[in-house]
Design a protein around this motif. Structure first.
Motif, short mmCIF file in Angstrom:
data_model
loop_
_atom_site.label_atom_id
_atom_site.label_comp_id
_atom_site.label_asym_id
_atom_site.label_seq_id
_atom_site.Cartn_x
_atom_site.Cartn_y
_atom_site.Cartn_z
N THR A 127 51.63 26.58 35.16
CA THR A 127 52.57 25.69 35.86
C THR A 127 52.41 24.25 35.41
O THR A 127 53.39 23.56 35.12
N ALA A 128 51.16 23.79 35.36
CA ALA A 128 50.89 22.40 34.96
C ALA A 128 51.35 22.12 33.54
O ALA A 128 51.68 20.98 33.19
N ASP A 134 55.51 32.35 31.60
CA ASP A 134 54.15 32.90 31.59
C ASP A 134 53.57 32.98 33.00
O ASP A 134 52.89 33.95 33.35
N ALA A 135 53.82 31.93 33.81
CA ALA A 135 53.33 31.93 35.19
C ALA A 135 53.95 33.08 35.98
O ALA A 135 53.25 33.81 36.70
N ALA A 136 55.27 33.25 35.84
CA ALA A 136 55.96 34.32 36.57
C ALA A 136 55.49 35.69 36.11
O ALA A 136 55.30 36.61 36.93
N LEU A 155 50.66 28.16 45.97
CA LEU A 155 50.61 26.72 45.68
C LEU A 155 50.62 26.47 44.17
O LEU A 155 51.07 25.42 43.71
N GLY A 156 50.12 27.44 43.41
CA GLY A 156 50.18 27.33 41.95
C GLY A 156 51.54 27.66 41.40
O GLY A 156 51.97 27.10 40.38
N LEU A 157 52.28 28.55 42.08
CA LEU A 157 53.57 29.02 41.57
C LEU A 157 54.76 28.17 42.00
O LEU A 157 55.70 27.95 41.23
N VAL A 158 54.75 27.71 43.25
CA VAL A 158 55.93 27.03 43.80
C VAL A 158 56.37 25.82 42.96
O VAL A 158 57.58 25.61 42.78
N PRO A 159 55.45 25.02 42.40
CA PRO A 159 55.91 23.87 41.61
C PRO A 159 56.80 24.22 40.41
O PRO A 159 57.55 23.37 39.93
N GLY A 170 61.90 30.62 43.70
CA GLY A 170 61.22 29.98 44.83
C GLY A 170 61.57 30.63 46.15
O GLY A 170 60.69 30.82 47.02
N MET A 171 62.84 31.00 46.32
CA MET A 171 63.25 31.67 47.56
C MET A 171 62.59 33.05 47.68
O MET A 171 62.21 33.48 48.77
#
Length: 618
Positions: A127-128, A134-136, A155-159, A170-171
């Protein structure tokens, strides 16, 4: 025997580990790394508890080489299987931008494949580093392997979902949080409030905010920042007052949102109160707060105060210089803005692409064509910065405003990148100024290819046809707008008087002083007509008839009625001041011997003694 040696080593390293932990927790990262080196020189051997703190320090200081050396130490000491060491390595590599190395650490540790903490570290790293896919994908793998998902995962994914294109994801995450029963955790709620706000889904964000039983400062900041980013300035100020009533003390993040809203509304009185709060709480040295103060004062028409804030800043960032240069451009003081740009260079600060946009725009709005072209050349030649579409659109604007329409078109055709909507929009705007209908039609056809839903370009083209009395063209644009379901944004203007904002729409008759306002407007227009009758005015008749009920005229009439003779009047308008009203206010400034400061969507105009600071070049 091996176990005995391990125990002796752990006992020997315990005091060192305690100190390493202490330094890292106090953000004394350089000292932490120095202590680790002293530990090695003393003959003490690090253990699995030594590495997480030292790796954290390398990550915080962005020292990838030192981090890689520590990785070697981890392997040598046989600590590579420890979950918290693996997690620290993944975090270190991600924070140093070496995401592929972080993934290798994750893949090579078979234990990590069943540990949520390792997944969480890598997801946060993706995410950062803007690795959304890749995160998903890793999150999906995590679920397929039945690894426990917790609030840290979310908290790592929502951003990654803070742009409209990913709000669907996000939903989905929000729904899973509800299913897992972690949606009520405050940190999770705050992250979703921020996500919805950044995606423009203000109602969803507000609904979540309103449902929080006990709101902390971070929650207030999330919703206020979101409202500010969505242009809901009144909402920000209302929330700010509500927050104070609950006894929650603002921090610099809060005050930046409030100041940006004051800037948007021109609410200088509230902005001054915030400045006192800044001074009382010791936030003066906060560069973000100072930059917001500069912007607030400049957009409220108080350029001298904005410069005063800039001058006393202990440390001026590039953003601070950029903001102040933009302020001068907004107020039509291009020479001062360019000089400040030169002062910035002399101070040793290297310009970036953003400050070049600001200084080129400053030159454009004040007719400094050659200086602007010289700066554009210096950007490429001296500073090796590759111009983007925004810089090319500034140059088109420079040439177009100066009447060099054909040259602007030639410049577009020679661009090494494809011209975007802003470039063609700049040419269209120039065609409006210089009444070049043929070129305007070319520019309009191009700009709506890129931005078919930008109503501003349709209105601009309609106005060009209106100026040329091309009724067929006007109807054609109206049909296009109707087909696309457009509704023209209503123009409004307002003035602040006695602590209250008085807002006027075009043709407005809802104000409590409507009769007096229109009576004053009739008197002013009669005086303007009298002046026109004694001068060779090309716009005779138009100035006082076709646009007589525009909102800025009503605001001017109201302000004259309610302020003492000679007092300066500030009017703020949401759209660009039209040419007829521009002429009208110039004449009124001479008739009533007042100084009018009008802030429209583009810039400030200072009207005094029948003249305007823009010299009719806007």
């Amino acid at each position: 025997m091996a176990t005995g040696r391990s125990l002796v080593r752990r006992v020997a390293s315990t005091p060192w580990n305690a100190r390493l932990r202490e330094l890292a927790s106090q953000s004394l990262f350089s000292e932490s790394i120095t202590l680790y080196r002293s530990m090695l020189r003393s003959g003490s051997s690090p253990d699995a508890f030594s590495y997480p703190f030292t790796l954290k320090s390398c990550a915080a200081l962005s020292l990838p080489v030192s981090g890689q050396q520590l990785h070697c130490h981890v392997i040598r000491e046989g600590c590579v299987a420890e979950p918290f060491v693996v997690t620290a390595l993944i975090s270190m590599y991600c924070k140093c931008g070496l995401v592929e190395d972080a993934r290798k650490v994750f893949d090579e540790s078979t234990q990590s494949h069943q540990l949520g903490v390792c997944y969480n570290a890598l997801i946060s790293g993706y995410t950062a580093n803007a690795k959304v896919a890749d995160a998903a994908c890793l999150f999906r793998t995590m679920k397929e392997r039945c690894v426990s998902v917790d609030s840290v995962t979310m908290l790592g994914l929502v951003p990654v979902c803070t742009v409209p294109d990913y709000i669907w994801f996000g939903m989905s995450l929000h729904g899973q949080c509800v299913k897992l029963g972690i949606d009520s955790e405050l940190a999770v709620l705050n992250s979703f409030i921020t996500m919805y706000m950044k995606c423009g889904s203000v109602e969803s964000g507000r609904r979540l905010f309103d449902g929080v039983p006990v709101k902390g400062l971070i929650t207030w900041n999330a919703v206020m920042s979101g409202c500010a980013q969505n242009g809901l300035a009144y909402d920000v100020l209302e929330l700010y007052e509500e927050m104070k009533s609950y006894g929650v003390r603002p921090d610099p993040v809060t005050l930046v949102s409030v100041l940006s809203s004051c800037a948007h509304l021109g609410a200088q009185r509230i902005g001054q109160e915030v400045e006192k709060l800044v001074e009382a709480n010791g936030f003066v040295s906060n560069v973000f707060v100072s930059n917001a103060l500069i912007s607030m004062y400049a957009r409220c028409g108080n350029l001298a105060k904005a410069r005063g804030v800039f001058d006393v800043m202990p440390v001026r960032s590039l953003v601070s210089w950029t903001a102040m240069i933009g302020c001068y451009g907004m107020h039509g003081m291009a020479e001062t803005g360019v000089k400040l740009f030169d002062d910035m260079i002399k101070s040793g600060i290297r310009p970036d692409k953003t400050v070049f946009v600001m200084v080129l725009s400053t030159c454009s709005h004040s007719g400094l064509t050659e200086k602007g072209l010289e700066l554009f050349d210096a950007m490429k030649r001296e500073y090796k910065l590759e111009p983007g579409p925004e810089h090319y659109s500034c140059v088109v604007d420079l040439l177009g405003r100066a009447g060099r329409i054909d040259e602007a078109m030639g410049f577009i055709e020679s661009m090494p990148i494809e011209p975007d909507g802003a470039v063609w929009g700049a040419l269209l705007g120039a065609c409006k100024i210089h009444k070049n209908v043929d070129m305007a039609e070319v520019a309009f056809a191009k700009v709506i290819e890129f931005e078919p839903m930008n109503i501003g370009y349709y209105v601009l083209m309609s106005n060009i046809y209106t100026d040329s009395k091309n009724q067929e063209g006007i109807w054609r644009i109206r049909v296009m707008m109707r087909e696309r379901g457009f509704k023209k944004e209503p123009g409004y203007s307002y003035v602040e008087h006695m602590g209250r904002v008085h807002l006027f729409l075009a043709g407005d008759r809802s104000h409590e002083q409507t009769e007096e306002v229109y009576r004053m407007l009739d008197e002013l227009e009669a005086s303007v007509m009298e002046i026109e009758g004694n001068t060779d005015c090309d716009r005779c008749g138009e100035v006082s008839s076709s646009t007589r009920e525009h909102s800025e005229r009503l605001a001017v009439a109201f302000a004259i009625l309610n302020t003492s003779p000679g007092a300066e009047i500030l009017v703020i308008k949401n759209l660009r001041v039209c040419e007829d009203c521009h002429v009208f206010i110039k004449m009124v400034s001479k008739i009533v011997d007042r100084r009018f400061v009008v802030r429209d969507a583009s810039r400030f105009h200072y009207f005094e003694d029948g003249l305007c600071s823009c010299k009719d070049y806007w």
